[in-house]
Scaffold this active site. Structure first.
Site: not given
Length: 225
Positions: A11, A13, A177
């Site tokens: 991922d 961001d 995240d």
């Protein structure tokens, strides 16, 4: 635990970079242009993670939970046009990589891992952002939020990346995240590594059952090497 992996999907961001300062600039530019209330960076931080369209909708209604029928289609389209233009302007003003990201990516590249970006961010922003942060050299494939038919937590983006890399689910691991990353991985039986410092709506990431969880990005090598 994950020593047999050859491929890592990341991922962007909240995992590799903290882009919220610049996303907030673009969102508030949009809201100001529309004559709407602006929000502080901490508020906008909790709206990030489901792609640009959802971020725009959350800003227009001022909360995480969005009911589409309360947003006029014409307003959304106008807002999106303003936001996309503004984010191009602010793309890498204050965005930074998290601690130890570049050093860890460099080590993984030296160990011959195939690496890809799988992000809900619109594709057009990703290559220039990675280049500006000098991260572009680490990734063989980039899959953006508009590259496939569905965004995370649907697994289509992960499957698209694996197809381009020539890798199998068993050879691969997703690093992210948020619940979107872990749910997408779980949907196709892929191992996942969660990091706790990113954007996960104040939820405990462990409830989504990632294979491993770390508080620092560089710790992922402990299970990969």
């Amino acid at each position: 635990m994950l020593k047999n992996k050859t491929t890592i999907l990341f991922d962007l961001d909240g995992t590799l970079i903290d882009s919220v300062p610049d996303l907030a600039l673009a969102i508030n530019d949009m809201l100001k242009t529309l004559g709407k209330e602006e929000y502080d960076e901490d508020t906008i931080r909790y709206w990030v993670g489901n792609g640009a369209d959802m971020l725009i909708k959350r800003a227009l209604v001022g909360r995480v939970d969005v009911t589409d029928d309360k947003i006029e289609p014409e307003l959304f389209l106008k807002a999106k046009k303003i936001y996309m233009s503004a984010y191009h302007k602010y793309l890498s003003v204050s965005t930074t990589t998290y601690e130890c990201v570049e050093e860890t990516l460099n080590l993984l590249q030296k160990r011959k891992f195939k690496m890809a970006i799988v992000t809900n961010k619109p594709y057009e922003f990703v290559p220039p952002l990675l280049k500006g942060l000098e991260l572009d050299r680490y990734f063989d494939v980039i899959v953006g939020g508009d590259s496939c038919e569905s965004k995370k937590p649907h697994p289509a983006m992960l499957e698209c990346a694996l197809s381009q890399l020539g890798s199998t689910i068993e050879q691969s691991v997703m690093v992210g995240d948020s619940r979107n990353d872990i749910q997408a991985s779980n949907a196709i039986g892929m191992d996942s590594i969660a990091v706790t410092y990113g954007y996960n709506y104040n939820e405990d990431i462990s409830i989504y059952n990632p294979t491993a969880i770390f508080e620092r990005f560089d710790k992922i090598v402990e299970v990969l090497l």
